[in-house]
Design an enzyme around this catalytic site. Structure first.
Site, short mmCIF file in Angstrom:
data_model
loop_
_atom_site.label_atom_id
_atom_site.label_comp_id
_atom_site.label_asym_id
_atom_site.label_seq_id
_atom_site.Cartn_x
_atom_site.Cartn_y
_atom_site.Cartn_z
N SER A 44 4.98 9.70 5.75
CA SER A 44 5.56 8.61 6.54
C SER A 44 6.75 9.16 7.30
CB SER A 44 6.02 7.48 5.62
OG SER A 44 6.95 6.67 6.31
N HIS A 60 1.53 8.40 8.73
CA HIS A 60 1.83 6.97 8.59
C HIS A 60 3.06 6.63 9.42
CE1 HIS A 60 1.84 3.21 6.15
NE2 HIS A 60 3.16 3.32 6.16
N ASP A 73 5.73 3.73 10.56
CA ASP A 73 6.27 2.43 10.14
C ASP A 73 6.96 1.73 11.30
OD1 ASP A 73 5.76 2.27 7.24
OD2 ASP A 73 6.90 4.13 7.20
N MET A 117 9.00 -1.56 12.40
CA MET A 117 9.80 -2.67 11.83
C MET A 117 10.54 -3.38 12.95
SD MET A 117 11.43 -0.78 8.52
CE MET A 117 10.45 0.30 7.48
N HIS A 148 1.70 1.02 10.43
CA HIS A 148 2.03 -0.06 9.50
C HIS A 148 2.98 -1.04 10.20
CE1 HIS A 148 4.11 -0.97 5.33
NE2 HIS A 148 3.58 -2.05 5.87
N MET A 202 5.30 -3.91 10.28
CA MET A 202 6.15 -4.82 9.48
C MET A 202 6.89 -5.69 10.48
SD MET A 202 7.33 -1.97 6.73
CE MET A 202 6.75 -0.65 7.78
N MET A 215 1.78 -2.46 -1.41
CA MET A 215 3.17 -1.99 -1.32
C MET A 215 3.70 -1.78 -2.73
SD MET A 215 4.09 -1.57 1.84
CE MET A 215 5.75 -1.03 1.42
N ASP A 222 2.03 2.56 -0.82
CA ASP A 222 3.16 2.91 0.04
C ASP A 222 4.47 2.53 -0.63
OD1 ASP A 222 4.85 3.43 2.18
OD2 ASP A 222 4.06 1.85 3.48
#
Ligand code: DX5
Ligand code: ZN
Length: 225
Positions: free
Chosen positions: A8, A33, A35, A37, A66, A68, A137, A175
């Site tokens: 990640s 990966h 992320d 956000m 991913h 979020m 998660m 994760d």
């Protein structure tokens, strides 16, 4: 299915992202990966589609994105356009999860669903036939470097049972808080895709850390004859 470790980049050095990704690819890494956000769904802000688009030019690795964010329906197509191969949305952010998953697939990406530590596995009962992956998660999302929540292992086992009972093939992903100490038990519980941020990048040699995590996870499920 061969177990994969997905670094990640949240814990990477953002001034050297391209180099760090290329080094991992040279070490045999196949998926990374990313992320995303938005400061609303989780209390942190990270990258947007332009970063994904830039990274797409430096690697052929699979991008596991991913989301979020509170409005994945609006932004999923933008990330797919930027080069996301897998788009992962949170069950908690999707009131029309069935529609969202189909939309991601029709836009040309693989659709994954994510559950937070407080969301039970049975919330996914009616989408397991649709999804391309399920991510459990093992920390509350928002930050790298948090402690692994043990309850995630039981959730993975429960998911693996449902998967077997229904004859489904989707990979189970985990994760948060993965280390060399717990990666074997995670693999033994039934996880195929293991996300690791700080245990890869907060080391002197991220490629070596990636290789060691991968080796340890695969060895833990090796069938001995
Ligand atoms: C947390 C992110 C994770 C994070 C994991 O909200 O979804 O992908 O980067 O970091 P570690 O492996 O350090 O817990
Ligand atoms: Zn993540």
């Amino acid at each position: 299915m061969l177990i994969e470790v997905l670094p990640s980049i949240l814990s990477a050095d953002f001034s050297r992202l391209g180099d760090q990704i290329r080094a991992l690819e040279a070490a045999g890494c196949r998926m990374v990966h990313l992320d995303v956000m938005d400061g609303h769904f989780v209390p942190n802000l990270t990258i947007g589609a332009p970063v994904v688009e830039s990274l797409r030019k430096v690697t052929k690795m699979t991008f596991d994105v991913h989301l979020m964010i509170t409005d994945p329906d609006r932004y999923a197509p933008v990330f797919i356009q930027a080069g996301a191969d897998h788009v992962l949305v949170h069950q908690e952010a999707c009131p029309h999860l069935d529609r969202t998953l189909h939309m991601i697939q029709s836009e040309g990406a693989r659709a994954g669903v994510v559950i937070n530590p407080a969301t039970p596995v049975f919330m996914l009962d009616d989408v397991l036939e649709i999804v391309d992956s399920v991510l459990v998660m093992s920390v509350n999302p928002g930050f790298g470097g948090q402690r692994f929540i043990d309850n995630a292992l039981e959730k993975v086992r429960r998911l693996a049972v449902r998967k077997r009972e229904r004859g489904l093939q989707f990979p189970i992903e985990i994760d948060g808080g993965i280390t060399l100490e717990n990666v074997a038990s995670v693999a033994q519980a039934g996880v195929e895709w293991i996300v690791a941020g700080s245990s890869v990048f907060h080391t002197v040699n991220p490629s070596a850390a990636f290789e060691e995590l991968t080796h340890t996870a695969r060895a833990a499920v090796e069938v001995r004859v």
